[in-house]
Design an enzyme around this catalytic site. Structure first.
Site, PDB file in Angstrom:
ATOM      1  CE1 TYR A 108      -2.789   3.337   1.102  1.00  0.00           C
ATOM      2  CE2 TYR A 108      -1.557   3.018   3.039  1.00  0.00           C
ATOM      3  CZ  TYR A 108      -2.404   3.721   2.382  1.00  0.00           C
ATOM      4  OH  TYR A 108      -3.045   5.382   2.692  1.00  0.00           O
ATOM      5  CB  SER A 119      -3.423  12.366   5.452  1.00  0.00           C
ATOM      6  OG  SER A 119      -4.593  11.570   4.521  1.00  0.00           O
ATOM      7  CE1 TYR A 159      -6.831  12.832  -1.459  1.00  0.00           C
ATOM      8  CE2 TYR A 159      -7.138  11.835   0.652  1.00  0.00           C
ATOM      9  CZ  TYR A 159      -6.627  12.189  -0.502  1.00  0.00           C
ATOM     10  OH  TYR A 159      -5.272  11.218  -0.780  1.00  0.00           O
ATOM     11  CB  THR A 191      -5.483  16.113  -2.143  1.00  0.00           C
ATOM     12  OG1 THR A 191      -4.506  16.375  -1.056  1.00  0.00           O
ATOM     13  CG2 THR A 191      -5.064  15.202  -3.302  1.00  0.00           C
ATOM     14  NE  ARG A 227      -3.519   4.678  -5.403  1.00  0.00           N
ATOM     15  CZ  ARG A 227      -3.744   5.353  -4.173  1.00  0.00           C
ATOM     16  NH1 ARG A 227      -3.707   4.739  -3.044  1.00  0.00           N
ATOM     17  NH2 ARG A 227      -3.893   6.727  -4.569  1.00  0.00           N
ATOM     18  CE  LYS A 232      -0.023  15.953  -1.549  1.00  0.00           C
ATOM     19  NZ  LYS A 232      -0.451  14.728  -2.083  1.00  0.00           N
ATOM     20  CG  HIS A 286      -1.696  11.430  -4.805  1.00  0.00           C
ATOM     21  ND1 HIS A 286      -2.819  12.280  -4.562  1.00  0.00           N
ATOM     22  CD2 HIS A 286      -1.888  10.392  -3.931  1.00  0.00           C
ATOM     23  CE1 HIS A 286      -3.433  11.843  -3.413  1.00  0.00           C
ATOM     24  NE2 HIS A 286      -2.820  10.811  -3.178  1.00  0.00           N
ATOM     25  NE  ARG A 338      -0.011   6.439  -2.533  1.00  0.00           N
ATOM     26  CZ  ARG A 338       0.010   5.228  -1.736  1.00  0.00           C
ATOM     27  NH1 ARG A 338       1.110   4.737  -2.021  1.00  0.00           N
ATOM     28  NH2 ARG A 338      -0.884   4.675  -0.800  1.00  0.00           N
ATOM     29  NE  ARG A 394       5.344   5.229  -2.543  1.00  0.00           N
ATOM     30  CZ  ARG A 394       4.991   6.275  -3.377  1.00  0.00           C
ATOM     31  NH1 ARG A 394       5.811   7.336  -3.736  1.00  0.00           N
ATOM     32  NH2 ARG A 394       3.667   5.767  -4.249  1.00  0.00           N
TER      33      ARG A 394
END
Ligand SMILES: Cc1cc2nc3c(=O)[nH]c(=O)nc-3n(C[C@H](O)[C@H](O)[C@H](O)COP(=O)(O)O)c2cc1C
Length: 395
Positions: A26, A108, A130, A156, A165, A255, A279, A282, A333
């Site tokens: 993920y 987030s 979001y 975003t 994904r 974003k 992103h 992603r 990440r």
């Protein structure tokens, strides 16, 4: 123990050993063929420095002005959803590590820690929303973020629908997580994660929920039946950005902008800044690399504060982005993997490593402050034909 991590990329294999396969997948994965995920890295490789010498770099400063505030280094932590399932208390660990280092952390909307708790622990954090194209939900969310005390709100805009994904499906990931035998097996074969994250979270913190999607609490992370109500995200448009601009007194950031035309509209809508981002590879696979999108955006929207994310792994990457027009960058990440490995201390160590790389490279580039950086210090070179550096495929 942390001293054996010498670069941001060192945290990835260590976190991979700790995490269940589906959770590592993920985090590490991108959408479809991972073209954009890989491209984010190779884009940095396609620029080389043209350093200046004999410039006296004995006193160097990374101090950066961002939205009227001074930050200690030109990078921050990108918003990442649901990270507490990878590292217990991951949001707090990253937020406090960032606050102590004097850099921004962005919480987030899909986080499992209530925004009010983050602002208590790390008052300079930003919030990332979001939102669906529904005025009442936008107003309710903006009002919650305002009363929580955030000063910067990032919306975003590159997720009207979730990216494809497929590697997540291959590795057994689903959000919310669905209890299953393979999920249980994935957990028991990673005992450190099972004890220190899964059991400890359930025993001491209770079942994690999506805490920040709306004005109230969202569904739990583990459920067979409940899922998040994303509302009419595909309907989100510039009128909603105007509504937010009218309602939100703080700094407003978009974003996920890649087109100079959108940067120009953002500027005329009264937005304070944008994050040039795909992103982290992603969302739309095949989208332009953030670094390659940057120069045209910098030329088109010179009044905006520009941030960039996607593939930043080295101090040299940060300096290349700044030379091409960014005021600061975000890292995703690697900082999460650092928190998986060593919690707040791990994230702090990773921040220090990146900052040391920037400092060392500033001297070798012949600069002492970032206003001496510009396009003359970097040059685009023909592609080396390098193979993709990240491949996330079924093993
Ligand atoms: C595990 C994970 C979760 C993410 N969740 C969000 C999110 O909730 N909101 C968002 O705007 N971006 C999210 N992103 C994208 C990041 O904010 C950022 O754009 C990207 O990770 C930067 O690339 P990098 O990981 O190569 O540094 C997420 C990325 C990862 C890896």
């Amino acid at each position: 123990m942390l001293s054996r991590y010498l670069a941001l990329d060192d945290f990835d294999p260590a976190a991979k050993r700790i995490l269940p396969r589906c959770i590592y997948g993920y985090i590490a994965g991108g959408s479809e063929t991972c073209t954009t995920l890989n491209g984010n890295r190779t884009a940095f490789d396609s620029y080389r420095f043209v350093p200046r010498v004999l410039t006296d770099t004995s006193v160097r400063s990374q101090q950066t002005e961002l939205f009227g505030r001074s930050i200690a280094a030109p990078f921050g932590i990108a918003p990442m959803g649901a990270i507490n399932i990878a590292a217990r208390g991951g949001d707090i660990a990253l937020a406090v590590a960032a606050e102590s280092a004097g850099i921004p952390f962005i919480l987030s909307a899909a986080a499992l820690t209530p925004m009010e708790k983050i602002i208590d622990a790390a008052p300079s954090s930003w919030f990332q929303a979001y939102l669906p194209g529904e005025n009442d939900r936008i107003i309710a969310q903006v009002d919650r973020v305002k009363s929580a005390g955030f000063g910067t709100l990032a919306l975003t805009v590159d997720l009207p629908v979730p990216g494809n994904r497929e590697n997540n499906i291959r590795s057994g990931w689903h959000m919310p997580l669905r209890p299953s035998l393979s999920l249980a097996l994935d957990g028991v074969t990673h005992p450190k994660w099972l004890l220190c994250t899964a059991f400890a979270t359930l025993a001491f913190d209770g079942m994690p929920h999506f805490e920040n999607m709306d004005a109230g609490r969202g569904p739990p992370i583990l459920s067979r039946t409940r899922s998040r109500d994303f509302g009419r995200r595909t309907a989100l448009n510039w009128d909603h950005v105007k509504l937010m601009r009218d309602r939100w007194p703080g700094k407003l950031v978009l974003k996920g902008i890649l087109a100079p035309e959108d940067a120009v509209i953002a500027q005329s809508t009264g937005v304070d800044g944008i994050i040039v981002s795909n992103h982290g590879g992603r969302q739309l696979d095949g989208a332009i690399e953030s670094l390659h999108a940057l120069p045209a955006i910098a030329a088109a929207a010179s009044r905006l504060t520009l941030l960039l994310d996607g593939g930043v792994r080295r101090g040299s990457d940060v300096l290349k982005a700044l030379a091409l027009g960014a005021h600061a960058v975000l890292v995703g990440r690697p900082l999460l993997f650092a928190a998986v490995v060593g919690g707040q201390a791990g994230a702090g160590h990773a921040i220090t490593l990146l900052s040391q790389e920037i400092d060392r490279n500033m001297s070798m580039l012949g600069i002492t402050t970032f206003d001496q950086l510009g396009p003359t210090l970097v040059r685009r070179v023909p592609s080396s034909g390098a193979q993709p550096v990240i491949s996330w495929k079924r093993e």
